[in-house]
Design a protein around this motif. Structure first.
Motif, PDB file in Angstrom:
ATOM      1  N   PRO A 130       0.806  -1.170  -0.034  1.00 18.36           N
ATOM      2  CA  PRO A 130      -0.032  -0.121   0.199  1.00 18.36           C
ATOM      3  C   PRO A 130       0.893   1.290   0.001  1.00 18.36           C
ATOM      4  CG  PRO A 130       0.075  -0.935   2.181  1.00 18.36           C
ATOM      5  CD  PRO A 130       0.657  -1.769   1.198  1.00 18.36           C
ATOM      6  N   THR A 131       0.131   2.302  -0.350  1.00 16.07           N
ATOM      7  CA  THR A 131       0.821   3.509  -0.291  1.00 16.07           C
ATOM      8  C   THR A 131       1.290   3.945   0.971  1.00 16.07           C
ATOM      9  OG1 THR A 131      -0.481   4.539  -2.150  1.00 16.07           O
ATOM     10  CG2 THR A 131       0.834   5.945  -1.056  1.00 16.07           C
ATOM     11  N   TYR A 132       0.375   3.707   2.086  1.00 17.45           N
ATOM     12  CA  TYR A 132       0.543   3.931   3.504  1.00 17.45           C
ATOM     13  C   TYR A 132      -0.071   2.740   4.240  1.00 17.45           C
ATOM     14  CZ  TYR A 132       1.844   8.531   2.281  1.00 17.45           C
ATOM     15  OH  TYR A 132       2.228   9.585   1.486  1.00 17.45           O
ATOM     16  N   GLU A 133       0.511   2.046   5.182  1.00 16.62           N
ATOM     17  CA  GLU A 133      -0.185   0.975   5.961  1.00 16.62           C
ATOM     18  C   GLU A 133      -0.210   1.443   7.463  1.00 16.62           C
ATOM     19  OE1 GLU A 133      -0.464  -3.752   5.753  1.00 16.62           O
ATOM     20  OE2 GLU A 133       1.736  -2.644   5.585  1.00 16.62           O
ATOM     21  N   PRO A 134      -1.162   2.434   7.913  1.00 16.96           N
ATOM     22  CA  PRO A 134      -1.116   2.917   9.194  1.00 16.96           C
ATOM     23  C   PRO A 134      -1.710   1.745  10.425  1.00 16.96           C
ATOM     24  CG  PRO A 134      -2.993   3.764   8.194  1.00 16.96           C
ATOM     25  CD  PRO A 134      -2.194   2.755   7.281  1.00 16.96           C
ATOM     26  N   ARG A 135      -1.192   1.855  11.589  1.00 14.22           N
ATOM     27  CA  ARG A 135      -1.493   1.030  12.587  1.00 14.22           C
ATOM     28  C   ARG A 135      -2.257   1.888  13.468  1.00 14.22           C
ATOM     29  NH1 ARG A 135       4.324  -0.305  13.510  1.00 14.22           N
ATOM     30  NH2 ARG A 135       4.651  -2.373  12.574  1.00 14.22           N
ATOM     31  N   ALA A 136      -3.483   1.113  14.055  1.00 15.46           N
ATOM     32  CA  ALA A 136      -4.399   2.048  14.925  1.00 15.46           C
ATOM     33  C   ALA A 136      -3.453   2.723  16.043  1.00 15.46           C
ATOM     34  CB  ALA A 136      -5.408   1.011  15.326  1.00 15.46           C
ATOM     35  N   THR A 137      -2.576   1.791  16.743  1.00 16.44           N
ATOM     36  CA  THR A 137      -2.156   2.513  17.969  1.00 16.44           C
ATOM     37  C   THR A 137      -1.200   3.556  17.568  1.00 16.44           C
ATOM     38  OG1 THR A 137      -0.358   0.776  17.698  1.00 16.44           O
ATOM     39  CG2 THR A 137      -2.174   0.253  19.291  1.00 16.44           C
ATOM     40  N   GLY A 138      -0.731   3.767  16.420  1.00 18.83           N
ATOM     41  CA  GLY A 138      -0.041   5.010  16.150  1.00 18.83           C
ATOM     42  C   GLY A 138      -0.829   6.162  15.891  1.00 18.83           C
ATOM     43  N   HIS A 139      -2.196   6.212  16.011  1.00 20.73           N
ATOM     44  CA  HIS A 139      -3.120   7.641  15.769  1.00 20.73           C
ATOM     45  C   HIS A 139      -4.165   7.489  16.979  1.00 20.73           C
ATOM     46  CE1 HIS A 139      -1.222   5.938  12.179  1.00 20.73           C
ATOM     47  NE2 HIS A 139      -1.596   7.112  11.528  1.00 20.73           N
ATOM     48  N   ILE A 140      -3.672   7.551  18.177  1.00 19.99           N
ATOM     49  CA  ILE A 140      -4.543   7.640  19.375  1.00 19.99           C
ATOM     50  C   ILE A 140      -4.636   9.137  19.478  1.00 19.99           C
ATOM     51  CG2 ILE A 140      -4.720   7.644  21.813  1.00 19.99           C
ATOM     52  CD1 ILE A 140      -4.635   4.857  20.470  1.00 19.99           C
ATOM     53  N   THR A 141      -3.874  10.074  19.105  1.00 18.45           N
ATOM     54  CA  THR A 141      -4.123  11.293  19.034  1.00 18.45           C
ATOM     55  C   THR A 141      -5.203  11.875  18.310  1.00 18.45           C
ATOM     56  OG1 THR A 141      -1.881  11.918  19.987  1.00 18.45           O
ATOM     57  CG2 THR A 141      -3.031  13.500  18.813  1.00 18.45           C
ATOM     58  N   GLU A 142      -5.175  11.363  17.036  1.00 16.60           N
ATOM     59  CA  GLU A 142      -6.383  11.818  15.965  1.00 16.60           C
ATOM     60  C   GLU A 142      -7.666  11.303  16.347  1.00 16.60           C
ATOM     61  OE1 GLU A 142      -2.379  11.601  13.639  1.00 16.60           O
ATOM     62  OE2 GLU A 142      -3.433  10.408  15.212  1.00 16.60           O
ATOM     63  N   MET A 143      -7.675  10.186  17.086  1.00 15.94           N
ATOM     64  CA  MET A 143      -8.893   9.595  17.937  1.00 15.94           C
ATOM     65  C   MET A 143      -9.350  10.282  18.822  1.00 15.94           C
ATOM     66  SD  MET A 143      -7.839   5.436  17.766  1.00 15.94           S
ATOM     67  CE  MET A 143      -6.765   4.674  16.618  1.00 15.94           C
ATOM     68  N   VAL A 144      -8.701  10.949  19.762  1.00 15.80           N
ATOM     69  CA  VAL A 144      -8.963  11.683  20.771  1.00 15.80           C
ATOM     70  C   VAL A 144      -9.452  13.144  20.292  1.00 15.80           C
ATOM     71  CG1 VAL A 144      -8.318  13.156  22.721  1.00 15.80           C
ATOM     72  CG2 VAL A 144      -7.336  10.590  22.584  1.00 15.80           C
ATOM     73  N   GLU A 145      -8.912  13.714  19.616  1.00 18.97           N
ATOM     74  CA  GLU A 145      -9.391  14.796  18.702  1.00 18.97           C
ATOM     75  C   GLU A 145     -10.728  14.547  18.194  1.00 18.97           C
ATOM     76  OE1 GLU A 145      -6.286  15.956  16.108  1.00 18.97           O
ATOM     77  OE2 GLU A 145      -4.971  16.672  17.547  1.00 18.97           O
ATOM     78  N   MET A 146     -10.832  13.535  17.370  1.00 20.00           N
ATOM     79  CA  MET A 146     -12.099  13.226  16.899  1.00 20.00           C
ATOM     80  C   MET A 146     -13.161  12.999  17.819  1.00 20.00           C
ATOM     81  SD  MET A 146     -13.242  10.433  13.850  1.00 20.00           S
ATOM     82  CE  MET A 146     -12.521  11.333  12.687  1.00 20.00           C
ATOM     83  N   MET A 147     -13.084  12.574  18.950  1.00 21.33           N
ATOM     84  CA  MET A 147     -13.968  12.341  19.841  1.00 21.33           C
ATOM     85  C   MET A 147     -14.427  13.814  20.523  1.00 21.33           C
ATOM     86  SD  MET A 147     -13.220   8.568  21.948  1.00 21.33           S
ATOM     87  CE  MET A 147     -11.355   9.043  22.026  1.00 21.33           C
ATOM     88  N   GLN A 148     -13.357  14.450  20.791  1.00 21.23           N
ATOM     89  CA  GLN A 148     -13.564  15.727  21.499  1.00 21.23           C
ATOM     90  C   GLN A 148     -14.627  16.688  20.566  1.00 21.23           C
ATOM     91  OE1 GLN A 148      -9.391  17.030  21.711  1.00 21.23           O
ATOM     92  NE2 GLN A 148      -9.803  17.073  24.126  1.00 21.23           N
ATOM     93  N   ARG A 149     -14.338  16.603  19.196  1.00 23.12           N
ATOM     94  CA  ARG A 149     -15.299  17.253  18.285  1.00 23.12           C
ATOM     95  C   ARG A 149     -16.782  16.638  18.547  1.00 23.12           C
ATOM     96  NH1 ARG A 149     -14.083  19.144  12.273  1.00 23.12           N
ATOM     97  NH2 ARG A 149     -12.396  20.128  13.346  1.00 23.12           N
TER      98      ARG A 149
END
Length: 464
Positions: free
Chosen positions: A109-128
């Motif tokens: 894939p172009t990028y293959e992100p892991r979930a645990t590497g994106h906790i910050t983005e998840m917290v920001e989404m929940m806050q909004r």
């Protein structure tokens, strides 16, 4: 030229119109790495690999995201069961998935992100989402309020009043049982991350909404995955992302399953066929042919008989390729695939119809060989290589070079021995001793060798 795709959300085939001219953005729900992959898992990656290859052939610049869910209820359960760290199980099985994808010729894939590497983005989404009234915190959990999003269930077309939302252990404090968890409060022995609402870990659905936003922005072209993900996973992704403010995916494409005795192949049913074991029994290119050539929306009922049929069908293609190369030397793929092949692929990735064009072209090429028409045979091989290249099945491609290298020394020894026997057969034929010549041929056939008399002399191959 217009590519058309079946859009699950519309329940019909639609003309594909990219958000950005000349570009295609694809998000595929990838592996949940609680165990090694079976061929049902890899089928999804393979189907979308063919989609990606076709878009690339049609001149699009493709961005392909395939995520890794490396934290999940099942991974944690496996860790407790085996007495190992959760991350150890996740990493081991992530490697197994990548080895499986690579073995069957899937492009990385172009990028293959892991979930645990994106906790910050998840917290920001929940806050909004909490700020907008679409989510709420309770007992350290964070839930999405499904009644706050009127479009909820438009993808799966269920009735909210009849909804039974899957729930996990410890999901307390819900205002409505139909609400789903985005964040789960900390439990003893589980991995946790800090948030404004307390220690905990992400829910499955939140991960993909956050990662799709991170890598593809507020809107992208195609979201893919297996049929089993339509609800709850994809439905909940849509709710989170759109309530957050994203337009999210414009097309939803789902592949069908590999089944055994009518049941979806799954670890829980104990009917898995692990990729790591399958590649020991079958050539990986044959497995790709078997999994990739049925239409992506058609179920595949697994059986060894159907695998043998795929092996024989691919052997006919491969035999033609080998014969032309022996006669004419290297032949490059044609610049374009035949129009009928392109028409089939443009129509919702009609691989079975496209493959029929491959086999027709092979038959035409074999007829040219029989007529000693070298120019026509070479032209047909160039077309065949172009078509196989799009499907990731060109046996002359570097991807499969390792297959031909395996046992090369042994092949040379066998070839020398078979040549000695064939020389004896040719001598018998020269003196018109037909019974001896036929007996030698029959003995070779019983040994698993197919003998073909060609204008260039006899040639042998292993029977499929």
């Amino acid at each position: 030229m217009t590519i058309r795709l079946y859009d699950t959300s519309a329940r019909q085939i639609r003309d594909f119109a990219p958000l950005k001219p000349g570009c295609v953005s694809i998000y595929l729900c990838g592996a949940t790495v609680q165990a090694a992959p079976h061929i049902g898992h890899i089928r999804s990656g393979l189907n979308f690999d063919i989609m990606r290859r076709w878009f690339t052939y049609r001149g699009y610049d493709v961005t392909f995201i395939r995520n890794v869910t490396d934290i999940d209820d099942k991974i944690i359960a496996k860790a407790h069961e085996q007495g190992r760290p959760w991350w150890s199980i996740g990493y081991e099985n992530e490697r197994a998935f990548n080895e499986g994808y690579a073995a069957l010729g899937c492009l990385p894939p172009t990028y293959e992100p892991r979930a645990t590497g994106h906790i910050t983005e998840m917290v920001e989404m929940m806050q909004r989402l909490i700020e907008r009234g679409h989510a709420y915190a309770a007992d350290g959990n964070v839930y999405f309020d499904v009644r706050s999003f009127p479009q909820y269930l438009e993808l799966s077309r269920q009735e909210l009043d009849n909804l039974r939302q899957p729930s996990g252990e410890g999901e307390t404090g819900k205002r409505d049982e139909r609400d789903f968890a985005m964040w789960k409060s900390a439990k003893p022995g589980e991995p946790t991350w800090p948030t404004p609402w307390g220690e905990g870990r992400p829910g499955w659905h939140l991960e993909c909404s956050a990662m799709a936003h991170k890598y593809l922005g507020t809107a992208f072209d195609i979201h893919g995955g297996g049929l089993d993900l339509i609800f709850p996973h994809h439905e909940n992704e849509i709710a989170q992302a759109k309530a957050y403010g994203d337009d999210f995916a414009r097309y939803w494409v789902h592949n069908a399953w590999v089944t055994m005795a009518g049941d979806k192949m799954s670890k829980s049913l104990g009917n898995s066929v692990l990729v790591s074991e399958m590649v020991k029994q079958w050539r990986p290119i044959v497995l790709r042919y078997y999994l990739g050539t049925p239409h992506y929306r058609s179920m595949i009922e697994y059986s060894e008989e159907s695998l043998r049929e795929a092996e024989s069908a691919f052997a006919r293609i491969e035999g033609f390729v080998q014969r032309v190369i022996e006669l004419a030397g290297a032949v490059e793929p044609a610049a374009e695939v035949p129009p009928a092949f392109a028409e089939a692929m443009d129509d919702d990735l009609g691989v079975p119809q496209a493959l029929a064009i491959v086999h027709t072209t092979v038959r035409q090429g074999n007829s040219a060989l029989a007529a000693d028409d070298k120019e026509a045979a070479v032209a047909r091989l160039a077309e065949v290589r172009a078509m196989l290249g799009v499907l990731g099945l060109d046996p002359l491609d570097e991807q499969w070079a390792g297959e031909s290298d395996q046992g090369e020394d042994l092949h040379g020894v066998v070839d020398s021995l078979v040549r000695l026997v064939l020389d004896q057969r040719e001598s018998a034929r020269a003196r018109k001793d037909w019974s001896t010549a036929d007996a030698i041929r029959d003995q070779l056939a019983q040994s698993g060798l197919a003998i073909e008399d060609s204008p260039q002399g006899p040639r042998w191959s292993l029977k499929p």
